[in-house]
Scaffold this active site. Structure first.
Site, PDB file in Angstrom:
ATOM      1  CB  VAL A 151       2.220  -7.234   4.538  1.00 13.72           C
ATOM      2  CG1 VAL A 151       2.198  -8.498   5.402  1.00 13.72           C
ATOM      3  CG2 VAL A 151       1.676  -6.065   5.336  1.00 13.72           C
ATOM      4  CG  ASP A 161      -9.918  -0.120   7.647  1.00  7.48           C
ATOM      5  OD1 ASP A 161     -10.987   0.125   7.052  1.00  7.48           O
ATOM      6  OD2 ASP A 161      -8.843  -0.281   7.048  1.00  7.48           O
ATOM      7  N   GLY A 200       0.831  -1.191   0.000  1.00 10.99           N
ATOM      8  CA  GLY A 200       0.000   0.000   0.000  1.00 10.99           C
ATOM      9  C   GLY A 200       0.864   1.237   0.000  1.00 10.99           C
TER      10      GLY A 200
END
Length: 367
Positions: A38, A146, A33
């Protein structure tokens, strides 16, 4: 029916990716992102983990380091059976990173798009499993902020909520600069109005996620982003695909007024049929452990097409999110206690070098 996907598949490392971060060999990319990547990674003894590494260009940002610190604090505070426990973190080095346990299993978003939607008892079990995790998180004093299908992993022991990049705990304060935080379509009406996210905002997101699991789309589907937001604030949710009595619980969770929504424990209590409070989490955990990708619902080939078409033709702005990585990316990871070392390499991957013997079995990380 298409073969079920039960193992998370990463993408190959890019030439510019490091081969190692801290004590961990990197094997593949799990997600990326605006703020970081990750990675699937392996420790010196072969244990499989997820490493969230922030972009080097952002490493000097005090705000980024503060956000990473909040993520660590929130994830460590939440119960390990319902999320991903932090195993290690270095937020002071040239490239801050967070290490957490690798959870074997796809996200709810991937399950629905690749395997099919949930229905009947499968949907009720899934809804109960997510509500159990949400109850445990809220009882730990954490608000996720979220919750969405990409941040729900269907692990072997039931749903896990991941990615606490914009979570907060009861003793955290937020600055005005952080503004509205969340993912469009899953953000509660009061947050869209600029109010501070409370636990009721997570309950709202639970309701949206359950409808997505049943249909592969939002209950507020519309031709464009602005129209979808108008439906959210107008309490115009399409719940026709959700059967009773679950539909009633979802409708309450999606109430425009947060005071009209049940708390997560109240929601869980209603879902499991009125068990006493002491047995609440235990019963919810038992049900959650039975959650699996659906086997009786063939995937809808149009789901991917609709998602891709919307991505190509409709604006999908992020609502001032300070998340580190893309959906479902953080912590393919929660710990069920100390990490269990594996002495063998994953199938098809060479073992990392043995630092104690200087063995040169491979100079590459696993993968």
């Amino acid at each position: 029916m298409a073969e079920r996907r039960t193992v998370l598949q990463g993408s190959p490392l890019l030439p510019e990716d490091p081969k190692r971060i801290g004590d961990y060999w990197l094997a593949s990319r799990l997600g990326a992102g605006g703020q970081g990547v990750v990675f699937e990674a392996y420790g010196e003894t072969g244990e499989r983990v997820a490493v969230k590494a922030f972009h080097e260009r952002l490493a000097g940002s005090p705000r980024l380091r503060a956000q990473a610190g909040r993520e660590v604090a929130a994830a460590r505070r939440a119960a390990s059976f319902c999320t991903a426990r932090i195993l290690a973190a270095d937020l002071d080095g040239p490239r801050p990173y967070i290490v957490s346990e690798f959870i074997e299993g796809p996200s709810l978003r991937d399950v629905v798009l690749e395997t099919g939607t949930y229905g009947g008892d499968d949907l009720v079990r899934l809804a109960t499993g997510i509500a159990t995790a949400l109850t445990a998180i809220h009882q730990s004093g954490v608000i996720h902020r979220d919750l969405k299908p990409g941040n729900v992993l269907i692990g072997p022991e039931g749903p896990r909520l991941i990615d606490f990049g914009i979570a907060r705990t009861d003793d955290m304060t937020l600055t005005a600069a952080e503004g509205v935080i969340g993912t469009p379509g899953y953000t509660a009406p009061e947050v869209l109005r600029g109010e501070r996210a409370a636990p009721a905002a997570d309950v709202f997101a639970w309701g949206v996620a359950v409808v997505f699991a049943a249909t592969g789309r939002s209950p507020y589907g519309a031709p464009d982003f602005a129209a979808s937001l108008r439906r959210i604030v107008a309490d115009d949710a399409d719940l026709t695909a959700v059967d009773e009595p679950l539909r009633t619980h979802v409708r309450r969770a999606l109430a425009v007024d947060p005071d009209d929504r049940p708390t997560a424990p109240e929601l869980l209590l209603a879902l499991i049929g009125g068990a006493d409070a002491a047995a609440l989490l235990g019963e919810g955990s038992r049900i959650a452990a039975a959650v699996r990708p659906p086997e009786s619902h063939a995937p809808d080939p149009s789901l991917h097409g609709r998602v891709n078409a919307r991505a190509a033709t409709s604006p999908t702005p992020t609502v001032r999110s300070s998340r580190a990585c893309c959906s479902g990316s953080s912590a393919r990871t929660g710990s069920r206690g100390p990490s269990r070392a594996r002495t063998c390499s994953p199938p098809g991957r060479p073992a990392p070098p043995n630092p104690s013997t200087g063995s040169s079995r491979s100079s590459r990380p696993p993968g």
